[in-house]
Design a protein around this motif. Structure first.
Motif, PDB file in Angstrom:
ATOM      1  N   LYS A   7      43.433  37.840  45.804  1.00  0.00           N
ATOM      2  CA  LYS A   7      42.643  38.235  44.639  1.00  0.00           C
ATOM      3  C   LYS A   7      43.536  38.393  43.405  1.00  0.00           C
ATOM      4  O   LYS A   7      44.666  38.851  43.502  1.00  0.00           O
ATOM      5  N   HIS A  10      43.365  42.866  38.627  1.00  0.00           N
ATOM      6  CA  HIS A  10      42.623  43.295  37.436  1.00  0.00           C
ATOM      7  C   HIS A  10      43.277  44.573  36.908  1.00  0.00           C
ATOM      8  O   HIS A  10      43.114  45.642  37.482  1.00  0.00           O
ATOM      9  N   SER A  32      37.458  55.624  45.983  1.00  0.00           N
ATOM     10  CA  SER A  32      36.925  54.320  46.380  1.00  0.00           C
ATOM     11  C   SER A  32      35.704  53.943  45.543  1.00  0.00           C
ATOM     12  O   SER A  32      35.544  52.786  45.128  1.00  0.00           O
ATOM     13  N   GLU A  33      34.845  54.937  45.258  1.00  0.00           N
ATOM     14  CA  GLU A  33      33.657  54.664  44.447  1.00  0.00           C
ATOM     15  C   GLU A  33      34.043  54.299  43.011  1.00  0.00           C
ATOM     16  O   GLU A  33      33.464  53.391  42.414  1.00  0.00           O
ATOM     17  N   ARG A  36      35.392  50.752  42.964  1.00  0.00           N
ATOM     18  CA  ARG A  36      34.338  49.744  42.973  1.00  0.00           C
ATOM     19  C   ARG A  36      33.673  49.616  41.605  1.00  0.00           C
ATOM     20  O   ARG A  36      33.343  48.519  41.160  1.00  0.00           O
ATOM     21  N   ARG A  37      33.520  50.756  40.919  1.00  0.00           N
ATOM     22  CA  ARG A  37      32.886  50.731  39.607  1.00  0.00           C
ATOM     23  C   ARG A  37      33.726  49.952  38.592  1.00  0.00           C
ATOM     24  O   ARG A  37      33.195  49.244  37.736  1.00  0.00           O
ATOM     25  N   PHE A  38      35.049  50.070  38.688  1.00  0.00           N
ATOM     26  CA  PHE A  38      35.933  49.382  37.744  1.00  0.00           C
ATOM     27  C   PHE A  38      36.456  48.054  38.294  1.00  0.00           C
ATOM     28  O   PHE A  38      37.273  47.401  37.645  1.00  0.00           O
ATOM     29  N   GLN A  39      35.992  47.692  39.523  1.00  0.00           N
ATOM     30  CA  GLN A  39      36.366  46.425  40.142  1.00  0.00           C
ATOM     31  C   GLN A  39      37.878  46.291  40.323  1.00  0.00           C
ATOM     32  O   GLN A  39      38.486  45.275  39.980  1.00  0.00           O
ATOM     33  N   VAL A  40      38.484  47.369  40.819  1.00  0.00           N
ATOM     34  CA  VAL A  40      39.915  47.368  41.132  1.00  0.00           C
ATOM     35  C   VAL A  40      40.083  47.926  42.540  1.00  0.00           C
ATOM     36  O   VAL A  40      39.127  48.383  43.172  1.00  0.00           O
ATOM     37  N   SER A  41      41.324  47.924  43.015  1.00  0.00           N
ATOM     38  CA  SER A  41      41.592  48.447  44.353  1.00  0.00           C
ATOM     39  C   SER A  41      41.752  49.964  44.329  1.00  0.00           C
ATOM     40  O   SER A  41      42.093  50.547  43.291  1.00  0.00           O
TER      41      SER A  41
END
Length: 473
Positions: A7, A10, A32-33, A36-41
């Motif tokens: 990947k 970002h 983790s949430e 996911r919201r910011f599309q990062v690990s």
């Protein structure tokens, strides 16, 4: 041959990292949430938490570029810091600093430090980006105002006593720190969240300084992505007014105009900034706490609150008309600090100069008597009482802050720490140029369908032209 499934990384900008920290602090979302919201690990979120103190220090410094994704340290960090220090001193002295001047000074500093360094245009561009020079604040916070070095001259005690008669009415300024319950509704209900508003004007009413608001949060989410230079007022992330920084900025403005002015201030404020060096163009005149008028006439402060309350009720009425069944208090909970900043700027602009001038004379704060200007009585008429309220009820609504303690510190109602408003889940994505153009079309269509006057269309055309210019730049 297999394609790589790795990947693409970002990277988050500084402003986005601050938003991550706010979400973790103010909500029950897990790392983790948020990831996911910011599309990062999730490990990237974890690293942001570990660097929290450093990130907040950069953000609150007012000099960091909010769009920066990685902080790359300069190879010549000593020269970098020394040039930034010199730059702040030069700006404090109102020098016109240019690119060639910065390159020349960087070379001088390198020679003094014994470093073999020849600054280039590329290095200067990177230096400006690292230190946010020429980019402006990105989060609506007041920039730092470094104090000027004390000028040579006689000690303070050798100066003659200050008198209003030594200045013309245009050069006598009054200033006051005003508490404002920016979400209050008639009857005292609703959220009692408080802000501090700094108002300043000269005794003629011909000059009104830019409004400054201070609050209780370092960086409210509503300021995310907002350019401080584009706002009609300033916001400072602290419970109190930053008097030292504000006075230094005021002094520099007067120096650029070649003026010597006096500023009326409460005695407690003057005592608090007694050690401030470098005030060369502003003389402070303290007013005693007892037996003397306030440093800004009370009628001027009340006029400001009247216009603010009137604008607030208009905004709340619009919200209720769009959301059936919403009470006035529930609508008020959606008012953000950024909303309050705009309404405060609009309210201060509506306070008429004639009212300010006559109030200074009545309070004995003007150096000489001034004849009232023609048409003064009409310009001092207050805005009409909003529908549904009697004159007495609206008057009590305007004077709500009078119920606060004498110290003027606004109380915070329990459970109202979220200044972002009950109707918002967060700032969301920043509006694009396409969003702005679509909004213009929607607004024009609404005006066309609701019998708008030609005068309002003229104002709309000016706004439309400016938005289109910004979109095309």
């Amino acid at each position: 041959m297999e394609l790589s499934s790795k990947k693409k990384l970002h990277a988050l900008s500084l402003a986005e990292k601050i938003q991550v920290l706010e979400l973790l602090d103010e909500s029950k979302m897990s790392q983790s949430e948020v990831a996911r919201r910011f599309q990062v690990s999730q490990p990237q979120i974890s690293r942001i938490c570990k660097n929290k103190e450093k990130l907040l220090a950069d953000w609150c410094s007012g000099t960091a570029n909010g769009e920066r994704k990685r902080k790359r340290e300069s190879k010549y960090s000593g020269i970098d810091e020394a040039l930034l220090c010199w730059y702040h001193v030069a700006r404090a002295r109102a020098w016109d600093v240019t690119g060639p001047m910065l390159l020349h000074k960087a070379k001088e500093l390198a020679d003094v430090m014994g470093q073999d360094f020849v600054p280039s245009i590329g290095w200067l561009v990177r230096w400006k980006r690292r230190n946010n020079v020429g980019f402006g604040g990105r989060h609506g916070l007041a920039p730092p105002f470094p104090p000027e070095p004390p000028p040579p001259g006689p000690p303070a005690q050798a100066q003659p006593p200050l008198s209003l008669k030594d200045f013309s009415p245009e050069d006598v300024f009054g200033c006051a720190e005003v508490p404002l319950l920016y979400r209050a509704v008639p009857g005292g209900g609703g959220a009692r969240a408080g802000l501090r508003v700094l108002l300043c004007a000269n005794s003629r009413g011909t000059e009104k300084r830019r409004v400054l608001l201070s609050g209780l949060r370092a960086a409210p989410r509503c300021f995310f992505g907002v350019s401080g230079e584009a706002l009609p007022a300033s916001y400072h992330p602290a419970p109190g007014v930053p008097w030292s920084e504000w006075l230094a900025h005021f002094d520099r403005d007067m120096g650029r105009q070649g003026r010597q002015v006096t500023l009326l201030l409460a005695a407690r404020v003057v005592e608090g900034v007694a050690g401030l060096p470098g005030l060369r163009h502003v003389r402070l005149l303290p007013l005693a706490a007892d037996g003397s008028p306030p440093s800004l006439p009370g009628s001027v402060v009340r006029a400001f609150r009247t216009h603010y309350r009137h604008r607030l009720l208009g905004k709340l009425a619009a919200v209720r008309s769009d959301r059936d069944g919403v009470s006035l208090a529930e609508a008020a909970a959606g008012i953000t600090v950024l909303d309050a900043l705009h309404m405060a700027a609009a309210a201060w602009a509506k306070v008429p100069p004639q009212l300010i001038g006559s109030s200074f004379v009545q309070e004995g704060l003007a150096p000489c008597k001034m004849a009232p200007a023609p048409g003064q009585a009409a310009s001092e008429m207050p805005p009409p009482v909003p529908g549904g309220l009697s004159l007495e009820e609206f008057s009590r609504f305007v004077d709500l802050e009078g119920e606060e303690p004498a110290s003027g510190v606004c109380k915070e109602e329990a459970g109202t720490e979220d200044e972002e408003g009950a109707w918002e889940d967060g700032p969301g994505p920043l509006p694009t140029k396409a969003d702005a153009l679509r909004a213009l079309g929607t607004l024009r269509r609404w005006l066309e369908c609701n019998g708008t006057s030609p005068e309002l269309f003229e104002k709309f055309y000016a706004c439309e032209e400016e938005v289109e210019r910004l979109c095309g730049s």
